[in-house]
Motif scaffolding. Sequence first.
Motif, PDB file in Angstrom:
ATOM      1  N   ASP A  94       0.858  -1.182   0.000  1.00  0.00           N
ATOM      2  CA  ASP A  94       0.000   0.000   0.000  1.00  0.00           C
ATOM      3  C   ASP A  94       0.897   1.235   0.000  1.00  0.00           C
ATOM      4  O   ASP A  94       1.682   1.437   0.930  1.00  0.00           O
ATOM      5  N   PRO A  95       0.816   2.085  -1.042  1.00  0.00           N
ATOM      6  CA  PRO A  95       1.701   3.253  -1.130  1.00  0.00           C
ATOM      7  C   PRO A  95       1.568   4.228   0.044  1.00  0.00           C
ATOM      8  O   PRO A  95       2.478   5.005   0.305  1.00  0.00           O
ATOM      9  N   LYS A  96       0.453   4.153   0.782  1.00  0.00           N
ATOM     10  CA  LYS A  96       0.253   5.068   1.913  1.00  0.00           C
ATOM     11  C   LYS A  96       1.131   4.707   3.108  1.00  0.00           C
ATOM     12  O   LYS A  96       1.526   5.574   3.870  1.00  0.00           O
ATOM     13  N   VAL A  97       1.418   3.399   3.272  1.00  0.00           N
ATOM     14  CA  VAL A  97       2.191   2.968   4.436  1.00  0.00           C
ATOM     15  C   VAL A  97       3.564   2.385   4.080  1.00  0.00           C
ATOM     16  O   VAL A  97       4.417   2.254   4.942  1.00  0.00           O
ATOM     17  N   ALA A  98       3.768   2.025   2.809  1.00  0.00           N
ATOM     18  CA  ALA A  98       5.035   1.422   2.399  1.00  0.00           C
ATOM     19  C   ALA A  98       6.061   2.507   2.079  1.00  0.00           C
ATOM     20  O   ALA A  98       5.712   3.590   1.616  1.00  0.00           O
ATOM     21  N   HIS A  99       7.311   2.190   2.352  1.00  0.00           N
ATOM     22  CA  HIS A  99       8.413   3.099   2.028  1.00  0.00           C
ATOM     23  C   HIS A  99       9.398   2.333   1.167  1.00  0.00           C
ATOM     24  O   HIS A  99       9.697   1.164   1.424  1.00  0.00           O
ATOM     25  N   TYR A 100       9.931   3.018   0.137  1.00  0.00           N
ATOM     26  CA  TYR A 100      10.723   2.363  -0.900  1.00  0.00           C
ATOM     27  C   TYR A 100      12.173   2.823  -0.890  1.00  0.00           C
ATOM     28  O   TYR A 100      12.463   3.989  -0.598  1.00  0.00           O
ATOM     29  N   GLY A 101      13.063   1.904  -1.222  1.00  0.00           N
ATOM     30  CA  GLY A 101      14.480   2.226  -1.397  1.00  0.00           C
ATOM     31  C   GLY A 101      15.105   1.290  -2.408  1.00  0.00           C
ATOM     32  O   GLY A 101      14.764   0.112  -2.455  1.00  0.00           O
ATOM     33  N   VAL A 142      13.405  -2.409  -2.732  1.00  0.00           N
ATOM     34  CA  VAL A 142      12.991  -2.786  -1.373  1.00  0.00           C
ATOM     35  C   VAL A 142      11.836  -1.916  -0.892  1.00  0.00           C
ATOM     36  O   VAL A 142      11.892  -0.693  -1.011  1.00  0.00           O
ATOM     37  N   TRP A 143      10.805  -2.561  -0.357  1.00  0.00           N
ATOM     38  CA  TRP A 143       9.703  -1.864   0.299  1.00  0.00           C
ATOM     39  C   TRP A 143       9.668  -2.312   1.752  1.00  0.00           C
ATOM     40  O   TRP A 143       9.799  -3.505   2.031  1.00  0.00           O
ATOM     41  N   ILE A 144       9.504  -1.369   2.672  1.00  0.00           N
ATOM     42  CA  ILE A 144       9.294  -1.731   4.075  1.00  0.00           C
ATOM     43  C   ILE A 144       7.888  -1.301   4.472  1.00  0.00           C
ATOM     44  O   ILE A 144       7.423  -0.233   4.076  1.00  0.00           O
ATOM     45  N   LEU A 145       7.225  -2.171   5.226  1.00  0.00           N
ATOM     46  CA  LEU A 145       5.862  -1.929   5.691  1.00  0.00           C
ATOM     47  C   LEU A 145       5.803  -2.222   7.176  1.00  0.00           C
ATOM     48  O   LEU A 145       6.522  -3.106   7.652  1.00  0.00           O
ATOM     49  N   ILE A 188      17.132  -1.143   2.293  1.00  0.00           N
ATOM     50  CA  ILE A 188      16.420  -0.995   3.569  1.00  0.00           C
ATOM     51  C   ILE A 188      16.822   0.320   4.234  1.00  0.00           C
ATOM     52  O   ILE A 188      15.977   1.051   4.756  1.00  0.00           O
ATOM     53  N   ALA A 189      18.116   0.628   4.211  1.00  0.00           N
ATOM     54  CA  ALA A 189      18.594   1.875   4.816  1.00  0.00           C
ATOM     55  C   ALA A 189      17.958   3.087   4.147  1.00  0.00           C
ATOM     56  O   ALA A 189      17.522   4.026   4.824  1.00  0.00           O
ATOM     57  N   LYS A 190      17.855   3.057   2.823  1.00  0.00           N
ATOM     58  CA  LYS A 190      17.243   4.182   2.104  1.00  0.00           C
ATOM     59  C   LYS A 190      15.734   4.261   2.380  1.00  0.00           C
ATOM     60  O   LYS A 190      15.180   5.352   2.496  1.00  0.00           O
ATOM     61  N   ALA A 191      15.095   3.090   2.504  1.00  0.00           N
ATOM     62  CA  ALA A 191      13.665   3.077   2.808  1.00  0.00           C
ATOM     63  C   ALA A 191      13.405   3.589   4.232  1.00  0.00           C
ATOM     64  O   ALA A 191      12.424   4.304   4.464  1.00  0.00           O
ATOM     65  N   LEU A 192      14.281   3.248   5.172  1.00  0.00           N
ATOM     66  CA  LEU A 192      14.152   3.758   6.544  1.00  0.00           C
ATOM     67  C   LEU A 192      14.322   5.274   6.576  1.00  0.00           C
ATOM     68  O   LEU A 192      13.630   5.968   7.317  1.00  0.00           O
ATOM     69  N   GLU A 193      15.217   5.784   5.756  1.00  0.00           N
ATOM     70  CA  GLU A 193      15.392   7.232   5.677  1.00  0.00           C
ATOM     71  C   GLU A 193      14.133   7.885   5.096  1.00  0.00           C
ATOM     72  O   GLU A 193      13.725   8.958   5.533  1.00  0.00           O
ATOM     73  N   SER A 194      13.513   7.212   4.132  1.00  0.00           N
ATOM     74  CA  SER A 194      12.261   7.716   3.562  1.00  0.00           C
ATOM     75  C   SER A 194      11.155   7.717   4.620  1.00  0.00           C
ATOM     76  O   SER A 194      10.332   8.635   4.674  1.00  0.00           O
ATOM     77  N   TYR A 195      11.153   6.692   5.477  1.00  0.00           N
ATOM     78  CA  TYR A 195      10.171   6.584   6.550  1.00  0.00           C
ATOM     79  C   TYR A 195      10.356   7.691   7.581  1.00  0.00           C
ATOM     80  O   TYR A 195       9.399   8.326   8.006  1.00  0.00           O
ATOM     81  N   ASN A 196      11.605   7.925   7.992  1.00  0.00           N
ATOM     82  CA  ASN A 196      11.894   8.951   8.995  1.00  0.00           C
ATOM     83  C   ASN A 196      13.260   9.561   8.681  1.00  0.00           C
ATOM     84  O   ASN A 196      14.290   8.949   8.978  1.00  0.00           O
ATOM     85  N   PRO A 197      13.305  10.768   8.091  1.00  0.00           N
ATOM     86  CA  PRO A 197      14.582  11.391   7.732  1.00  0.00           C
ATOM     87  C   PRO A 197      15.534  11.583   8.917  1.00  0.00           C
ATOM     88  O   PRO A 197      16.745  11.682   8.732  1.00  0.00           O
ATOM     89  N   LEU A 211      21.667   8.273  12.345  1.00  0.00           N
ATOM     90  CA  LEU A 211      22.159   6.997  12.865  1.00  0.00           C
ATOM     91  C   LEU A 211      22.760   6.126  11.759  1.00  0.00           C
ATOM     92  O   LEU A 211      23.747   5.432  11.977  1.00  0.00           O
ATOM     93  N   LEU A 212      22.144   6.175  10.566  1.00  0.00           N
ATOM     94  CA  LEU A 212      22.567   5.312   9.469  1.00  0.00           C
ATOM     95  C   LEU A 212      23.879   5.763   8.832  1.00  0.00           C
ATOM     96  O   LEU A 212      24.713   4.937   8.467  1.00  0.00           O
ATOM     97  N   LYS A 213      24.075   7.059   8.704  1.00  0.00           N
ATOM     98  CA  LYS A 213      25.260   7.601   8.025  1.00  0.00           C
ATOM     99  C   LYS A 213      26.566   7.231   8.740  1.00  0.00           C
ATOM    100  O   LYS A 213      27.486   6.720   8.098  1.00  0.00           O
ATOM    101  N   PRO A 214      26.684   7.441  10.059  1.00  0.00           N
ATOM    102  CA  PRO A 214      27.937   7.056  10.730  1.00  0.00           C
ATOM    103  C   PRO A 214      28.214   5.543  10.687  1.00  0.00           C
ATOM    104  O   PRO A 214      29.357   5.118  10.772  1.00  0.00           O
ATOM    105  N   ALA A 215      27.155   4.737  10.556  1.00  0.00           N
ATOM    106  CA  ALA A 215      27.321   3.280  10.489  1.00  0.00           C
ATOM    107  C   ALA A 215      27.751   2.826   9.096  1.00  0.00           C
ATOM    108  O   ALA A 215      27.980   1.640   8.874  1.00  0.00           O
ATOM    109  N   GLY A 216      27.832   3.769   8.156  1.00  0.00           N
ATOM    110  CA  GLY A 216      28.262   3.450   6.796  1.00  0.00           C
ATOM    111  C   GLY A 216      27.187   2.828   5.940  1.00  0.00           C
ATOM    112  O   GLY A 216      27.488   2.183   4.934  1.00  0.00           O
ATOM    113  N   LEU A 217      25.934   3.012   6.309  1.00  0.00           N
ATOM    114  CA  LEU A 217      24.834   2.385   5.579  1.00  0.00           C
ATOM    115  C   LEU A 217      24.206   3.279   4.518  1.00  0.00           C
ATOM    116  O   LEU A 217      23.349   2.829   3.772  1.00  0.00           O
ATOM    117  N   MET A 218      24.624   4.531   4.449  1.00  0.00           N
ATOM    118  CA  MET A 218      24.064   5.442   3.441  1.00  0.00           C
ATOM    119  C   MET A 218      25.034   5.672   2.288  1.00  0.00           C
ATOM    120  O   MET A 218      24.765   6.466   1.397  1.00  0.00           O
TER     121      MET A 218
END
Length: 142
Positions: free
Chosen positions: A8-15, A26-29, A95-104, A109-116
Amino acid sequence: MEKTIKIDPKVAHYGTGRRKEAIARVWILPGTGRIIVRSSSGKEWDGKEYFERDILLVKINRPFVVTETLGKFDVYATVKGGGKPAQAEAVMYGIAKALESYNPALRALLKPAGLMTRDARVKERKKYNQMGARAKYRWSKR
């Protein structure tokens, strides 16, 4: 082939994640931490069945561990190209990009871990008159 999960595009976040020749969409729901992987053959797999090795599953869950959201999202990923380890890293990056889309705010947290940062290393091309990318044929004077 019909999807087992409804996105569902209303609740899913894509990366999109890439690594070597592998590409993962990747979609996270919101959910319970289930991972579903759709391979290029069109078959859908459980994440544990598809990636087989535990180290690859640990790698995939790393963005969730870093952001302390493990078990709060279901993951639906389509993968193509490359091998399983490269696909796992592509899913991790997606997943990291989708999490950023979910909550910028999670970027902090993701950038220092080398995930972005995309790992841009790819196979070097073979050159003409050589055995491979770097290896050369042996030169003989006579």
